[in-house]
Design a protein around this motif. Structure first.
Motif, short mmCIF file in Angstrom:
data_model
loop_
_atom_site.label_atom_id
_atom_site.label_comp_id
_atom_site.label_asym_id
_atom_site.label_seq_id
_atom_site.Cartn_x
_atom_site.Cartn_y
_atom_site.Cartn_z
N GLY A 192 0.79 -1.22 0.00
CA GLY A 192 0.00 0.00 0.00
C GLY A 192 0.82 1.27 0.00
N ASP A 193 2.16 1.12 -0.10
CA ASP A 193 3.02 2.31 -0.05
C ASP A 193 3.37 2.78 -1.47
OD1 ASP A 193 4.68 4.35 0.75
OD2 ASP A 193 5.59 3.18 2.37
N GLU A 194 2.41 3.43 -2.09
CA GLU A 194 2.59 3.90 -3.48
C GLU A 194 3.73 4.92 -3.57
OE1 GLU A 194 0.58 2.82 -5.96
OE2 GLU A 194 -0.85 1.73 -4.71
N ALA A 195 3.81 5.79 -2.56
CA ALA A 195 4.83 6.85 -2.57
C ALA A 195 6.23 6.26 -2.54
CB ALA A 195 4.63 7.79 -1.40
N LEU A 196 6.43 5.25 -1.68
CA LEU A 196 7.74 4.60 -1.59
C LEU A 196 8.05 3.82 -2.87
CD1 LEU A 196 10.18 4.14 0.23
CD2 LEU A 196 9.05 2.14 1.18
N ALA A 197 7.02 3.20 -3.43
CA ALA A 197 7.19 2.45 -4.70
C ALA A 197 7.68 3.40 -5.80
CB ALA A 197 5.87 1.80 -5.11
N ALA A 198 7.05 4.56 -5.90
CA ALA A 198 7.42 5.54 -6.92
C ALA A 198 8.83 6.07 -6.68
CB ALA A 198 6.41 6.68 -6.93
N LYS A 199 9.15 6.33 -5.42
CA LYS A 199 10.47 6.85 -5.03
C LYS A 199 11.56 5.82 -5.39
CE LYS A 199 12.03 9.75 -1.32
NZ LYS A 199 11.86 10.30 -0.04
N TYR A 200 11.25 4.56 -5.08
CA TYR A 200 12.19 3.47 -5.38
C TYR A 200 12.44 3.39 -6.89
CZ TYR A 200 13.30 -1.28 -6.86
OH TYR A 200 13.84 -2.36 -7.53
N LEU A 201 11.37 3.43 -7.67
CA LEU A 201 11.49 3.30 -9.12
C LEU A 201 12.30 4.45 -9.70
CD1 LEU A 201 10.68 1.40 -11.40
CD2 LEU A 201 8.62 2.76 -11.74
N ASP A 202 12.04 5.66 -9.22
CA ASP A 202 12.80 6.84 -9.69
C ASP A 202 14.29 6.68 -9.38
OD1 ASP A 202 10.59 8.13 -10.65
OD2 ASP A 202 10.28 9.39 -8.88
N LEU A 203 14.57 6.26 -8.15
CA LEU A 203 15.97 6.13 -7.72
C LEU A 203 16.69 5.04 -8.50
CD1 LEU A 203 18.07 7.24 -5.71
CD2 LEU A 203 17.36 5.47 -4.10
N PHE A 204 16.03 3.89 -8.66
CA PHE A 204 16.68 2.80 -9.41
C PHE A 204 16.95 3.22 -10.85
CE2 PHE A 204 17.62 -0.92 -11.72
CZ PHE A 204 18.24 -1.76 -10.83
#
Length: 248
Positions: A192-204
């Motif tokens: 349910g952590d969409e914000a962390l998912a997006a942050k992770y994808l950007d960083l990777f």
């Protein structure tokens, strides 16, 4: 032994016995799956990544068990929760570790594409969708990078001196790293952590110089192959990702 439970996962319980972690599988867990997990873990012990070494495979009260080194420390998930102000630092460490895994080679591992093709065939999807997914999977570039298959912060233990160890190699394969990244992205969204998912994808994407669109092309394929096992509500959620297939 019951007092020393470290973790309870679907189909398995992990206990601590002195310097060892004992992962005991449920009675109905298939013997080849247990032996395969031990074999995969042994294979990745020598590829330059910190992995708890397999000590032995045995039976405990008629159940299969894998005994590994016990790594004293906290999971990265715990650290992220306890120190929200350090989230960016931890996420950076997380991505660096995943890239370290992808940089390794381990020719003995099974192929990611074969596994995914098999899973898509088993998925609860109509023939047209399965065909589209198989076709998309075949069109993806073939790589032989080590892919953990379940790379998430709860599978990383950080020792007191800051040394990280990567656990749970039951899903490891060799293949395209972006499929592994898509899997991690979906794991974050499942919590349910969409914000962390997006942050992770950007960083990777930034650190590895990989186009986000390329990783996103993997999402329906990975979601379909992950939907075969697991909880009903997760299956529903994953299958909703499959429907984002943009039929070219």
């Amino acid at each position: 032994m019951a007092d020393n439970i470290i973790a309870v996962r679907t189909g398995k319980t992990v206990y601590r016995e002195g310097d060892y972690a004992v992962k005991v599988f449920d009675e109905d867990y298939a013997k080849p799956d247990v032996l395969n997990e031990a074999l995969n873990q042994a294979r990745v012990e020598n590829i330059g990544i910190n992995v708890p070494k397999v000590i032995e495979v045995k039976t405990v009260d008629g159940k299969w068990a894998i005994v590994s080194e016990f790594i004293e420390g906290k999971t990265l998930a715990q650290l992220m929760q306890e120190n929200p102000d350090k989230l960016d630092t931890y996420l950076e460490m997380f991505v660096d570790l995943q890239m370290q895994v992808h940089a390794a080679k381990c020719p003995m591992l099974g192929k990611l594409k074969d596994k995914m093709n098999r899973k898509i065939s088993e998925a609860d999807l109509d023939a047209t969708t399965r065909y589209e997914l198989h076709t998309r999977l075949e069109s993806m570039p073939k790589h032989t990078k080590v892919c953990h298959g379940d790379f998430n912060p709860s599978n990383i233990i950080v020792k007191a001196d800051g040394t990280p160890y990567i656990l749970d190699w039951s899903h490891v394969t060799q293949g395209n790293a972006s499929a592994d990244v898509a899997r991690t992205y979906l794991l974050f969204t499942l919590t349910g952590d969409e914000a962390l998912a997006a942050k992770y994808l950007d960083l990777f994407s930034k650190k590895s110089d990989t186009a986000k669109q390329y990783i996103q092309k993997w999402l329906p394929i990975v979601a379909a192959s992950q939907s075969v096992k697991g909880k009903a509500e997760e299956r529903e959620f994953l299958l909703s990702w499959v429907n984002v297939v943009d039929y070219e």
